[in-house]
Design an enzyme around this catalytic site. Structure first.
Site, PDB file in Angstrom:
ATOM      1  N   TYR A   1      -6.665   6.425   3.438  1.00  0.00           N
ATOM      2  CA  TYR A   1      -6.751   5.294   2.519  1.00  0.00           C
ATOM      3  C   TYR A   1      -5.961   4.093   3.038  1.00  0.00           C
ATOM      4  O   TYR A   1      -6.502   2.992   3.194  1.00  0.00           O
ATOM      5  CB  TYR A   1      -6.252   5.662   1.110  1.00  0.00           C
ATOM      6  CG  TYR A   1      -6.020   4.395   0.332  1.00  0.00           C
ATOM      7  CD1 TYR A   1      -7.111   3.641  -0.115  1.00  0.00           C
ATOM      8  CD2 TYR A   1      -4.742   3.873   0.159  1.00  0.00           C
ATOM      9  CE1 TYR A   1      -6.922   2.413  -0.754  1.00  0.00           C
ATOM     10  CE2 TYR A   1      -4.553   2.653  -0.478  1.00  0.00           C
ATOM     11  CZ  TYR A   1      -5.632   1.936  -0.926  1.00  0.00           C
ATOM     12  OH  TYR A   1      -5.454   0.727  -1.524  1.00  0.00           O
TER      13      TYR A   1
ATOM     14  N   CYS B   1     -25.850   2.051 -13.719  1.00  0.00           N
ATOM     15  CA  CYS B   1     -24.989   3.244 -13.669  1.00  0.00           C
ATOM     16  C   CYS B   1     -25.768   4.511 -14.005  1.00  0.00           C
ATOM     17  O   CYS B   1     -26.325   4.648 -15.095  1.00  0.00           O
ATOM     18  CB  CYS B   1     -23.822   3.072 -14.646  1.00  0.00           C
ATOM     19  SG  CYS B   1     -22.711   4.496 -14.724  1.00  0.00           S
TER      20      CYS B   1
ATOM     21  N   GLU C   1       0.822  -1.208   0.000  1.00  0.00           N
ATOM     22  CA  GLU C   1       0.000   0.000   0.000  1.00  0.00           C
ATOM     23  C   GLU C   1       0.859   1.263   0.000  1.00  0.00           C
ATOM     24  O   GLU C   1       0.518   2.245  -0.654  1.00  0.00           O
ATOM     25  CB  GLU C   1      -0.964   0.009   1.188  1.00  0.00           C
ATOM     26  CG  GLU C   1      -2.022  -1.101   1.150  1.00  0.00           C
ATOM     27  CD  GLU C   1      -2.931  -1.036  -0.071  1.00  0.00           C
ATOM     28  OE1 GLU C   1      -2.901  -0.041  -0.818  1.00  0.00           O
ATOM     29  OE2 GLU C   1      -3.689  -2.008  -0.284  1.00  0.00           O
TER      30      GLU C   1
ATOM     31  N   CYS D   1     -18.714  -3.330 -18.725  1.00  0.00           N
ATOM     32  CA  CYS D   1     -18.975  -3.054 -17.307  1.00  0.00           C
ATOM     33  C   CYS D   1     -20.152  -3.862 -16.776  1.00  0.00           C
ATOM     34  O   CYS D   1     -21.257  -3.790 -17.314  1.00  0.00           O
ATOM     35  CB  CYS D   1     -19.251  -1.570 -17.099  1.00  0.00           C
ATOM     36  SG  CYS D   1     -19.569  -1.164 -15.363  1.00  0.00           S
TER      37      CYS D   1
ATOM     38  N   CYS E   1     -13.757   0.907 -15.372  1.00  0.00           N
ATOM     39  CA  CYS E   1     -14.257   2.280 -15.237  1.00  0.00           C
ATOM     40  C   CYS E   1     -13.059   3.217 -15.079  1.00  0.00           C
ATOM     41  O   CYS E   1     -12.904   3.915 -14.084  1.00  0.00           O
ATOM     42  CB  CYS E   1     -15.181   2.376 -14.031  1.00  0.00           C
ATOM     43  SG  CYS E   1     -16.151   3.905 -13.951  1.00  0.00           S
TER      44      CYS E   1
ATOM     45  N   CYS F   1     -17.243   0.914 -20.917  1.00  0.00           N
ATOM     46  CA  CYS F   1     -18.609   0.722 -20.416  1.00  0.00           C
ATOM     47  C   CYS F   1     -19.266  -0.509 -21.026  1.00  0.00           C
ATOM     48  O   CYS F   1     -20.161  -1.109 -20.425  1.00  0.00           O
ATOM     49  CB  CYS F   1     -19.444   1.965 -20.691  1.00  0.00           C
ATOM     50  SG  CYS F   1     -18.766   3.462 -19.916  1.00  0.00           S
TER      51      CYS F   1
ATOM     52  N   ASP G   1     -10.189   4.940  -2.524  1.00  0.00           N
ATOM     53  CA  ASP G   1      -9.025   5.387  -3.288  1.00  0.00           C
ATOM     54  C   ASP G   1      -9.507   6.115  -4.536  1.00  0.00           C
ATOM     55  O   ASP G   1     -10.707   6.319  -4.721  1.00  0.00           O
ATOM     56  CB  ASP G   1      -8.129   4.196  -3.658  1.00  0.00           C
ATOM     57  CG  ASP G   1      -8.707   3.417  -4.821  1.00  0.00           C
ATOM     58  OD1 ASP G   1      -9.951   3.334  -4.922  1.00  0.00           O
ATOM     59  OD2 ASP G   1      -7.936   2.897  -5.646  1.00  0.00           O
TER      60      ASP G   1
END
Length: 291
Positions: free
Chosen positions: A121, A210, A38, A204, A194, A201, A139
DNA sequence: AACGCGGGGAT
DNA sequence: ATCCCAGCGTT
């Protein structure tokens, strides 16, 4: 079903089939490994992190192993991941983990937040991904997915921990296991489908839910982010040059050799002063060294 | 809220 | 040439 439930259930199912095979998703990956990953992933893309992470964990498999070495070794091993202060902070976190937590990466968000270089985060990512606790993780990917799918906007507004955490909490499944999966799933969607530049899309799994799609993909209305300053010729580049010279040598580099790195004396002095202030550089009689 | 902080790959 | 990247700390 509510939109939140449709999104969470669909993405968790999608993630189970489509998750990328990444080191930190291997079974048995340690909490320390998660913390290191991280830190490295703070503003550095996944593909650049993976090789450095493997090296790092093989050399320093525990916080104690890293804490036992000078911070400069962390800066050296950081190589060109960028933002080398993170290497310093990660080393300082390892020291704090040994001193305050018996060498075990803490599990409580408040304890994680108290570590240097760990913010909203990273603290929640470690608690959620390493320990499986239910926390909203936010994030840049997640902010974008929520902006589009839930708010119906092309881009998220300015980051706000308060606003962002509430928005994510509203989507997060109540069950611990599902919540952990959902944090990973929605982040993965933002990273792979995305995306910021050219969202896919057509691929997706939540396109049907959406609101950005429903609204006809309106363009971004809000204030644009300030244009990023050019890297070439910037103070950042000079800092990188100086630090690169230090990384390339095991012993002290004379001030004279540093001076030869950049023609603009004033700018070079500013860079060196900044590095000294940040603790990335140490001034010794023989020249400059890593800490 | 805005800024400084790295560096590389994609467009 | 510009944008973006599993952000954080300081002002």
């Amino acid at each position: 079903m509510s939109q939140a439930t449709v999104i969470s259930e669909t993405l968790v199912a999608w993630f189970a089939e489509n998750a990328r095979d990444l080191p930190w998703r291997r079974p048995g990956f340690s909490a320390w490994g998660t913390l290191v990953s991280e830190f490295m992933l703070q503003q550095t893309p996944v593909v650049r992190v993976i090789p450095r992470l493997e090296e790092w964990l093989s050399r320093w498999p525990t916080p104690a192993a890293l804490a036992a070495e000078p911070a400069g070794e962390a800066v050296r091993a950081w190589q060109s991941l960028g933002y080398p202060r993170r290497a310093l902070w990660l080393h300082a976190s390892a020291v704090a983990i040994v001193e305050r937590h018996g060498g075990v990466v803490p599990r409580a968000v408040d304890d994680l937040l108290a570590l240097p270089g760990v913010g909203d985060y990273t603290a929640r990512a470690v608690a959620a991904f390493a320990y499986g606790d239910r926390h909203p993780v936010v994030d840049t990917n997640i902010r974008r997915v929520i902006a589009r799918a839930v708010a119906g906007q092309a881009e998220p507004g300015p980051p706000s921990a308060r606003v962002d955490l509430v928005a994510m909490e509203a989507l997060l499944p109540h069950d611990d296991v599902a919540a952990r999966a959902f944090n990973g799933a929605i982040m993965e969607l933002g990273a792979v489908v995305c995306t910021a530049r050219a969202p896919r899309c057509d691929a997706c799994p939540i396109a049907h839910a959406c609101l950005w799609r429903t609204a006809g993909y309106p363009g971004f209305e809000g204030r644009r982010k300030a244009v990023q300053k050019k890297y070439e010729g910037s103070d950042r580049q000079v800092r990188g040059l100086v630090l690169g010279a230090l990384r390339a040598h095991d012993d002290a580099v004379p001030a004279q050799a540093i001076a030869a790195l950049w023609p603009d004396v004033e700018q070079l002095d500013r860079a060196v002063a900044g590095l000294l202030k940040d603790g990335l550089l140490v001034d010794t009689p023989a020249g400059y060294t890593l800490p």
